[in-house]
Write a protein that holds these residues in place. Structure first.
Motif, mmCIF file in Angstrom:
data_model
loop_
_atom_site.group_PDB
_atom_site.id
_atom_site.type_symbol
_atom_site.label_atom_id
_atom_site.label_comp_id
_atom_site.label_asym_id
_atom_site.label_seq_id
_atom_site.Cartn_x
_atom_site.Cartn_y
_atom_site.Cartn_z
ATOM 1 N N GLY A 74 14.844 -5.449 4.434
ATOM 2 C CA GLY A 74 13.630 -5.787 3.687
ATOM 3 C C GLY A 74 13.234 -4.624 2.795
ATOM 4 N N ARG A 75 11.995 -4.631 2.367
ATOM 5 C CA ARG A 75 11.517 -3.563 1.482
ATOM 6 C C ARG A 75 11.006 -2.388 2.291
ATOM 7 N NH1 ARG A 75 7.473 -6.067 -2.615
ATOM 8 N NH2 ARG A 75 8.768 -5.514 -4.345
ATOM 9 N N LEU A 76 11.273 -1.187 1.799
ATOM 10 C CA LEU A 76 10.743 0.033 2.397
ATOM 11 C C LEU A 76 9.838 0.675 1.358
ATOM 12 C CD1 LEU A 76 10.739 2.051 4.739
ATOM 13 C CD2 LEU A 76 12.533 3.284 3.513
ATOM 14 N N HIS A 77 8.560 0.807 1.679
ATOM 15 C CA HIS A 77 7.586 1.401 0.765
ATOM 16 C C HIS A 77 7.476 2.895 1.069
ATOM 17 C CE1 HIS A 77 6.149 -2.480 -0.711
ATOM 18 N NE2 HIS A 77 6.387 -2.895 0.518
ATOM 19 N N LEU A 78 7.464 3.704 0.022
ATOM 20 C CA LEU A 78 7.367 5.155 0.142
ATOM 21 C C LEU A 78 6.148 5.624 -0.638
ATOM 22 C CD1 LEU A 78 8.473 8.012 0.813
ATOM 23 C CD2 LEU A 78 9.772 7.851 -1.323
ATOM 24 N N ALA A 79 5.234 6.289 0.046
ATOM 25 C CA ALA A 79 4.046 6.869 -0.587
ATOM 26 C C ALA A 79 4.202 8.380 -0.566
ATOM 27 C CB ALA A 79 2.783 6.460 0.163
ATOM 28 N N THR A 80 3.996 9.019 -1.709
ATOM 29 C CA THR A 80 4.122 10.477 -1.801
ATOM 30 C C THR A 80 2.863 11.069 -2.422
ATOM 31 O OG1 THR A 80 5.201 10.281 -3.958
ATOM 32 C CG2 THR A 80 6.629 10.474 -2.041
ATOM 33 N N VAL A 81 2.576 12.296 -2.039
ATOM 34 C CA VAL A 81 1.492 13.078 -2.637
ATOM 35 C C VAL A 81 2.115 14.393 -3.084
ATOM 36 C CG1 VAL A 81 -0.733 14.196 -2.268
ATOM 37 C CG2 VAL A 81 -0.229 12.028 -1.142
ATOM 38 N N ILE A 82 1.910 14.732 -4.364
ATOM 39 C CA ILE A 82 2.535 15.916 -4.961
ATOM 40 C C ILE A 82 1.444 16.832 -5.492
ATOM 41 C CG2 ILE A 82 4.078 16.719 -6.798
ATOM 42 C CD1 ILE A 82 5.450 13.982 -6.623
#
Length: 109
Positions: A74-82
């Motif tokens: 399925g879909r894998l969501h990735l959230a990042t903070v830079i």
């Protein structure tokens, strides 16, 4: 086949493709990944759309993004903070959904 001047129908093409072991490709349904936030225009832009790095401002301005990658499960969501100044990843998280920890769907904004 039609370009070559042959008459052909959908079922005839389907039979020829089956005999050749071919399958047709179909478009996947688009998934809605962003839910508009009706209050986004009333919130102040604290960064004022200035994303130029300032070496003296390390740890003061952060930028976040969410993206997804299709996988076999399925879909894998990735959230990042830079950190904008150092361009280093401050934090990240993955999930198979776009809900916040309380279970609500997140609104973009």
């Amino acid at each position: 086949m039609r370009r070559d001047g042959e008459r052909c129908g959908r079922r005839h093409i389907a039979r020829l493709m089956r005999q050749a072991g071919l399958t047709g490709r179909h478009r996947r349904r688009r998934h809605r990944t962003t839910i508009p936030d009706p209050h986004a225009a009333t919130r102040p832009g604290l960064v004022l759309r200035d994303f130029r790095p300032d070496p003296a401002a390390v740890g003061q301005r952060w930028c976040g993004d969410i993206t997804y990658t299709p996988t076999e499960e399925g879909r894998l969501h990735l959230a990042t903070v830079i950190d904008i100044a150092s361009r280093r990843v401050v934090g990240w998280a993955t999930a198979d959904h776009l809900r916040d920890p309380t279970g609500r769907r997140r609104a973009a904004g």
